[in-house]
Design a protein around this motif. Sequence first.
Motif, PDB file in Angstrom:
ATOM      1  N   TYR A 185      -4.243   7.765   1.733  1.00 18.33           N
ATOM      2  CA  TYR A 185      -4.084   6.465   1.095  1.00 18.33           C
ATOM      3  C   TYR A 185      -4.109   6.664  -0.426  1.00 18.33           C
TER       4      TYR A 185
ATOM      5  N   HIS B 272       0.845  -1.192   0.000  1.00 20.41           N
ATOM      6  CA  HIS B 272       0.000   0.000   0.000  1.00 20.41           C
ATOM      7  C   HIS B 272       0.879   1.240   0.000  1.00 20.41           C
TER       8      HIS B 272
ATOM      9  N   LYS C 195      -2.934   3.944  -2.816  1.00 22.26           N
ATOM     10  CA  LYS C 195      -3.308   2.644  -3.404  1.00 22.26           C
ATOM     11  C   LYS C 195      -3.074   1.550  -2.403  1.00 22.26           C
TER      12      LYS C 195
ATOM     13  N   ASN D 297     -10.740   7.593  -2.194  1.00 20.27           N
ATOM     14  CA  ASN D 297      -9.965   6.573  -1.483  1.00 20.27           C
ATOM     15  C   ASN D 297      -9.798   6.906  -0.007  1.00 20.27           C
ATOM     16  N   ASN D 298      -9.958   8.189   0.320  1.00 23.09           N
ATOM     17  CA  ASN D 298      -9.764   8.647   1.693  1.00 23.09           C
ATOM     18  C   ASN D 298     -11.056   9.130   2.334  1.00 23.09           C
TER      19      ASN D 298
END
Length: 193
Positions: free
Chosen positions: A191, A147, A193, A175-176
């Motif tokens: 974040y 990650h 990936k 994503n966050n």
Amino acid sequence: RDRYTSHHAWQFRSDQQFAGSYGNFDVSQLYDDFFTANQTPSPSAPVTSVPSQPAKSNAASDSDYAQTGVFKPSTTVNIRTGAGTGYASVGSYAPGESVIYDHVYIRGTYVWAQYLSYSGRYHYVALGVNGGESYGSRSSNAQTYSHTYYTVRSGDSFWSIASKYGISMYMLAANNGKSIYSLIYPGENLYIK
């Protein structure tokens, strides 16, 4: 056939483009020790004849190693579109961040790591000076870094961070658990990936 053999080189063209490569290439025929403009090799760098090879896309021509690993810079390093300081800088990595690389090139003065960005293009960072200063630490265990996180710095935005990683700012925000209009603060980890 040789042309102008009383000179060091003959230039066919300076704007040749090869499929899968970035930018233009100087296509020339060289006649004596691969030096032009009456340059002479330095005693510490003897000139050796190099067989003709097909052009590689953004690849270093000096040395090429199929090494994988993780690089953690100890200083800010530029992200470049090719393995050389003459290529465009498209961002930077700061101390504490990490890069998972899949190839190492030695090109002249520098050692370069190649990695595939989220945009699907290869990018390059300098690991250090060839035979000299290192710009960070390397580890061969890339599996522990599956990650990627980014630590927000002053002046960052969703757009600037997303551009650096080659993803959409909407995806980065989602994503966050945020929208592109959400505030982000220095020191916050996002974040990727």
